[in-house]
Design an enzyme around this catalytic site. Structure first.
Site, PDB file in Angstrom:
ATOM      1  N   ASN A   9      31.420  33.875  47.658  1.00 13.17           N
ATOM      2  CA  ASN A   9      30.933  34.927  46.763  1.00 13.17           C
ATOM      3  C   ASN A   9      31.344  34.529  45.353  1.00 13.17           C
ATOM      4  O   ASN A   9      32.501  34.679  44.973  1.00 13.17           O
ATOM      5  CB  ASN A   9      31.562  36.267  47.173  1.00 13.17           C
ATOM      6  N   TRP A  10      30.375  34.015  44.601  1.00 11.46           N
ATOM      7  CA  TRP A  10      30.710  33.524  43.256  1.00 11.46           C
ATOM      8  C   TRP A  10      30.833  34.648  42.233  1.00 11.46           C
ATOM      9  O   TRP A  10      31.211  34.401  41.092  1.00 11.46           O
ATOM     10  CB  TRP A  10      29.655  32.512  42.794  1.00 11.46           C
ATOM     11  N   LYS A  11      30.441  35.847  42.603  1.00  9.11           N
ATOM     12  CA  LYS A  11      30.489  36.982  41.665  1.00  9.11           C
ATOM     13  C   LYS A  11      29.777  36.586  40.364  1.00  9.11           C
ATOM     14  O   LYS A  11      28.795  35.860  40.419  1.00  9.11           O
ATOM     15  CB  LYS A  11      31.949  37.415  41.440  1.00  9.11           C
ATOM     16  N   HIS A  88      30.085  45.526  49.067  1.00  5.44           N
ATOM     17  CA  HIS A  88      31.282  44.892  48.493  1.00  5.44           C
ATOM     18  C   HIS A  88      32.060  45.928  47.673  1.00  5.44           C
ATOM     19  O   HIS A  88      31.457  46.769  47.005  1.00  5.44           O
ATOM     20  CB  HIS A  88      30.887  43.703  47.620  1.00  5.44           C
ATOM     21  N   GLU A  90      33.560  45.829  44.952  1.00  2.04           N
ATOM     22  CA  GLU A  90      33.263  45.888  43.504  1.00  2.04           C
ATOM     23  C   GLU A  90      31.989  46.690  43.242  1.00  2.04           C
ATOM     24  O   GLU A  90      31.887  47.399  42.248  1.00  2.04           O
ATOM     25  CB  GLU A  90      33.172  44.463  42.935  1.00  2.04           C
ATOM     26  N   GLU A 158      37.435  43.395  54.029  1.00  2.00           N
ATOM     27  CA  GLU A 158      38.103  42.989  52.795  1.00  2.00           C
ATOM     28  C   GLU A 158      38.945  44.150  52.273  1.00  2.00           C
ATOM     29  O   GLU A 158      38.430  45.022  51.558  1.00  2.00           O
ATOM     30  CB  GLU A 158      37.074  42.623  51.725  1.00  2.00           C
ATOM     31  N   GLY A 164      41.128  39.185  45.085  1.00  2.00           N
ATOM     32  CA  GLY A 164      41.423  38.627  43.764  1.00  2.00           C
ATOM     33  C   GLY A 164      42.860  38.836  43.304  1.00  2.00           C
ATOM     34  O   GLY A 164      43.183  38.619  42.134  1.00  2.00           O
ATOM     35  N   SER A 204      41.671  36.953  48.795  1.00  2.70           N
ATOM     36  CA  SER A 204      42.613  35.890  48.424  1.00  2.70           C
ATOM     37  C   SER A 204      42.736  34.791  49.482  1.00  2.70           C
ATOM     38  O   SER A 204      43.826  34.255  49.710  1.00  2.70           O
ATOM     39  CB  SER A 204      43.993  36.478  48.088  1.00  2.70           C
ATOM     40  N   GLY A 225      36.092  34.342  47.446  1.00  3.43           N
ATOM     41  CA  GLY A 225      35.724  34.479  46.036  1.00  3.43           C
ATOM     42  C   GLY A 225      36.235  33.290  45.242  1.00  3.43           C
ATOM     43  O   GLY A 225      35.657  32.212  45.249  1.00  3.43           O
ATOM     44  N   GLY A 226      37.364  33.492  44.561  1.00  2.00           N
ATOM     45  CA  GLY A 226      37.906  32.484  43.641  1.00  2.00           C
ATOM     46  C   GLY A 226      37.978  31.072  44.208  1.00  2.00           C
ATOM     47  O   GLY A 226      37.629  30.105  43.517  1.00  2.00           O
TER      48      GLY A 226
END
Ligand code: PGA
Length: 246
Positions: A9-11, A88, A90, A158, A164, A204, A225-226
């Site tokens: 998930n590159w956001k 998600h 967010e 999640e 994150g 994470s 993600g990151g």
């Protein structure tokens, strides 16, 4: 055995040029697994690769029409997208998406022949009150009960506090949670579908902690993600996850 599933998930990261550079340098590791990359909309085309499937981070639940700024499932299908994130945290917290709207999106995706990846998870306060399980089951209920289901049902757990933050959840606790979800799903959609559903962990995840998750019986993959932004790191993470899952 359920096939391992790794979803990036590159956001709101990576322009088309940066996405192209990722696609050119990503080397698919050995191992029988599904790999999906979810870029931002403008970077979808530049991200195309034979080494992974394309996913999207959002849709609007209508075929077409006067919905300025929105993107339909059919448009994404035409752009080679196979999977779409829904629910998600967010989207829920920053953009006010509630369970009813997430249910609409989920159903629109199934109708369009795309595979939704449904995200659920509790925030810290809910966990501290001891209500994480109840809260997540309500999220499952709200979207899945009586809905048409995709042939490939994928759910990502999640916990909001782990996203994150560098504070990944303990693998044994995630296993207990996902095991409970699978039992709950069994009542909700039948045991056959519950057994084949792929349950992911997200929050994470990186190449140093992926193995302990994928070694658990009910954890079939991860939403990353990151740690998915760097092609070499992401490939290494997948290699290690796949090995632990086998
Ligand atoms: P993270 O994000 O891996 O950076 O914690 C996960 C996600 O939000 O899907």
């Amino acid at each position: 055995m359920r096939k391992a599933f790794f979803m990036a998930n590159w956001k709101m990261h990576k322009s088309p040029h940066e996405a192209k550079a990722f696609a050119e340098s990503f080397k698919r590791p050995q191992g029988n697994c599904d790999i999906v990359v979810c870029p931002a909309f403008p970077s979808l085309y530049a991200s195309l690769s034979k080494d992974y499937a394309l996913g999207a981070q959002n849709i609007y639940p209508a075929e077409e029409g006067a919905f300025t700024g929105e993107v339909s499932p059919g448009m994404l299908r035409d752009a080679e997208v196979k999977y779409v994130l829904v629910g998600h945290s967010e989207r829920r917290s920053l953009f006010g998406e509630n369970n009813d709207f997430i249910r609409e999106k989920f159903q629109a995706l199934v109708d369009a022949g795309l595979t939704p990846v449904l995200c659920i998870g509790e925030d810290l306060a809910t966990r501290q009150e001891g209500k994480a399980e109840e809260f997540c089951c309500q999220q499952l209920d709200a979207v899945l009960k009586g809905s048409p289901l995709p042939s490939d049902l994928i759910i990502a757990y999640e916990p909001v506090w782990a996203i994150g933050s560098g504070q990944s959840a303990k693998a044994n606790e995630v296993q207990d949670m996902l095991h409970m979800f699978r039992e709950y799903l069994s009542q909700l959609i039948g045991s056959k579908k519950a057994v084949t559903a792929r349950l992911l962990y997200g929050g994470s995840v990186n190449r140093d902690n992926i193995s302990k998750y994928l070694a658990q019986a009910d954890i079939d993959g991860a939403l990353i993600g990151g740690a998915s932004l760097d092609a070499e790191h992401f490939a290494d993470l997948i290699a290690r996850g796949c090995e632990a899952h086998e």
